[in-house]
Design an enzyme around this catalytic site. Structure first.
Site, PDB file in Angstrom:
ATOM      1  N   CYS A  38      -0.600  -5.076  -5.111  1.00 17.56           N
ATOM      2  CA  CYS A  38      -0.366  -4.128  -6.204  1.00 17.56           C
ATOM      3  C   CYS A  38       0.057  -4.802  -7.507  1.00 17.56           C
ATOM      4  O   CYS A  38       0.147  -4.152  -8.544  1.00 17.56           O
ATOM      5  CB  CYS A  38       0.676  -3.098  -5.768  1.00 17.56           C
ATOM      6  SG  CYS A  38       0.204  -2.299  -4.227  1.00 17.56           S
ATOM      7  N   LYS A  90       4.074   6.438 -12.025  1.00 17.12           N
ATOM      8  CA  LYS A  90       3.448   6.712 -10.720  1.00 17.12           C
ATOM      9  C   LYS A  90       3.788   8.116 -10.228  1.00 17.12           C
ATOM     10  O   LYS A  90       3.107   8.640  -9.341  1.00 17.12           O
ATOM     11  CB  LYS A  90       3.877   5.680  -9.688  1.00 17.12           C
ATOM     12  CG  LYS A  90       3.248   4.302  -9.855  1.00 17.12           C
ATOM     13  CD  LYS A  90       3.600   3.397  -8.690  1.00 17.12           C
ATOM     14  CE  LYS A  90       3.002   2.004  -8.854  1.00 17.12           C
ATOM     15  NZ  LYS A  90       3.714   1.203  -9.861  1.00 17.12           N
ATOM     16  N   HIS A 122      -0.152   5.761  -6.967  1.00 16.58           N
ATOM     17  CA  HIS A 122      -0.147   4.300  -6.975  1.00 16.58           C
ATOM     18  C   HIS A 122      -1.581   3.782  -6.922  1.00 16.58           C
ATOM     19  O   HIS A 122      -2.261   3.919  -5.906  1.00 16.58           O
ATOM     20  CB  HIS A 122       0.662   3.806  -5.777  1.00 16.58           C
ATOM     21  CG  HIS A 122       0.972   2.352  -5.813  1.00 16.58           C
ATOM     22  ND1 HIS A 122       0.490   1.506  -6.780  1.00 16.58           N
ATOM     23  CD2 HIS A 122       1.732   1.565  -4.983  1.00 16.58           C
ATOM     24  CE1 HIS A 122       0.933   0.284  -6.559  1.00 16.58           C
ATOM     25  NE2 HIS A 122       1.685   0.302  -5.462  1.00 16.58           N
ATOM     26  N   PHE A 149       2.626  -5.947  -1.832  1.00 16.24           N
ATOM     27  CA  PHE A 149       2.829  -6.402  -0.455  1.00 16.24           C
ATOM     28  C   PHE A 149       2.637  -7.922  -0.406  1.00 16.24           C
ATOM     29  O   PHE A 149       1.750  -8.474  -1.055  1.00 16.24           O
ATOM     30  CB  PHE A 149       1.821  -5.746   0.485  1.00 16.24           C
ATOM     31  CG  PHE A 149       2.107  -4.303   0.802  1.00 16.24           C
ATOM     32  CD1 PHE A 149       3.319  -3.714   0.499  1.00 16.24           C
ATOM     33  CD2 PHE A 149       1.141  -3.518   1.426  1.00 16.24           C
ATOM     34  CE1 PHE A 149       3.576  -2.381   0.803  1.00 16.24           C
ATOM     35  CE2 PHE A 149       1.379  -2.187   1.734  1.00 16.24           C
ATOM     36  CZ  PHE A 149       2.601  -1.620   1.422  1.00 16.24           C
TER      37      PHE A 149
END
Length: 416
Positions: free
Chosen positions: A165, A337, A342, A403
């Protein structure tokens, strides 16, 4: 060596709350939620049955039907957003030294829908391999910047950054540095993602990462709210034209803001969970401030990563409090968001655009869907809850994390 200055001269956006920059801004300032039941596929058996999809988008309005069939949605979105940004910049393409124009793009996943379809089609057969010849070109994440460069003849640096992301924020930082060091005059940067597919929804559901508020999708993305239960998956693209200041000035370009710094760090902690003390987040914001030559008290607004997850929101705000100290109370903190969901690898790009537009319009978009305070979050922080707030913004920061513990932070300044 004196570093060159980098400014933003064009913007393009294709988002769940607007298919142009103007529509996107209208959605942001009015607190519009882009969440709705999924239309891309039958999600009736999924734990989460809603997402923030791009709406009313007909690719053949922009790309020839035959050509569009060769492209995954994430590449279609990239081309549309970058074309808007290029047009917005007013650059006369035939007058450019195209060897000094690059495309540095971000995508966390790439052609997920293409991969899913090809593998499922193979599985339905007798084992004989019958794959679409465009399977690999449609799927690979580097294809978006390649297609942008092919369309316009840009021959400078060209690649995709992949850091989950944080991907498009990474892309902007790379682009910033290429121009700063004199290796390019103009770079089209940003990101795109199109993961609202069965594989994307199923995978994130299996991780328990998504909100399951199927009874009320529009309020499901609720950053900082006590009852948040996960993020809402979004899709789309954001594009920025980053240009060397003197190059932009010489052609009389409209300048939105100056990109004055970027920071990177790693949590070095867990595959998917943030460090509970926000260690990597503190580091990335400090790195960004140092890179930009700023003091904490110079920052007026922060568009947080703010995904609406129980752990992430608390860790990020804790980090902001520690980095900015008493000044944290004076900063307009928000999470767009709450409206867009997202966008994974495209999040950094569309949120950077939101920060730039906040500077331009002197208005901080709201964090919507907040109803219940979280006792783990300081009530002294201004989270710009539920309604946009007027603010004369000189410096705006945007955080994006991924992540794997990837953290990226960019900061924009009004051109004085």
């Amino acid at each position: 060596m004196k570093l060159k200055r980098v400014v933003v001269t064009g913007l393009g956006a294709l988002t769940p709350i607007g298919n142009t920059v103007q529509e996107y801004w209208e959605g942001l300032k009015n607190g519009v939620s882009g969440a709705a039941p999924i239309t891309h596929f039958d999600a009736s058996k999924f734990k989460t049955q809603f997402a923030c999809e791009v709406k009313d988008f007909n690719v053949t309005d922009f790309i020839d039907r035959k050509e569009a069939r060769k492209l995954d949605k994430f590449s279609q979105y990239a081309i549309v957003a970058s074309d808007e940004a290029i047009a917005d910049s007013g650059i006369e393409l035939d007058k450019l030294d195209k060897a000094r124009v690059g495309v540095v793009w971000g995508a966390g996943i790439g052609g997920l829908e293409t991969f899913q379809e090809e593998v499922l089609n193979y599985g339905k057969g007798d084992g004989t391999p019958r794959f679409n010849p465009f399977f690999i070109p449609k799927m690979i994440a580097d294809m978006a910047p390649g297609l942008i460069s092919i369309k316009h003849g840009f021959m400078g640096p060209n690649y995709t950054t992949v850091s989950a992301c944080a991907s498009s924020a990474n892309a902007m930082i790379d682009a910033l540095n290429y121009i700063r060091l004199g290796y390019a005059d103009v770079i089209v940067s940003g990101g795109s993602e199109a993961a609202v597919a069965a594989a994307g929804m199923g995978g994130f559901n299996a991780m328990h990462a998504l909100s399951t508020r199927n009874d009320d999708p529009k309020t499901a993305s609720r950053p900082f709210d006590k009852n948040r239960d996960g993020f809402v998956l979004g899709e789309g693209a954001g594009a920025l034209i980053l240009e060397e200041y003197e190059h932009a000035k010489a052609r009389g370009a409209k300048i939105y803001a100056e990109l004055i710094g970027g920071g990177l760090s790693a949590d070095a902690y867990h595959m998917t969970a943030p460090h509970p003390e926000g260690t990597g987040v503190k580091a990335v914001m400090k790195n960004c401030l140092e890179n930009a030559g700023l003091k904490p008290e110079d920052v007026d607004a922060i568009n947080t990563h703010g995904t609406s997850t129980p752990l992430g929101d608390v860790a990020e705000l804790k980090a902001i409090t520690e980095v900015f100290g008493e000044h944290a109370k004076n900063i307009n903190i928000n999470s767009t968001k709450s409206m867009t969901g997202h966008l994974l690898g495209a999040a950094g790009a569309i949120e950077a655009i939101a920060s730039i537009l906040a500077i331009q319009h002197k208005l901080v978009p709201p964090t919507i869907n907040h109803s219940t305070p979280d006792e783990k979050i300081s009530p002294e922080l201004n989270l710009t809850l539920n309604k946009a707030q007027e603010r004369d913004i000189r410096v705006a920061m945007s955080n994006t994390f991924g992540f794997g513990g990837h953290n990226a932070c960019v900061v924009f300044k009004r051109l004085d």
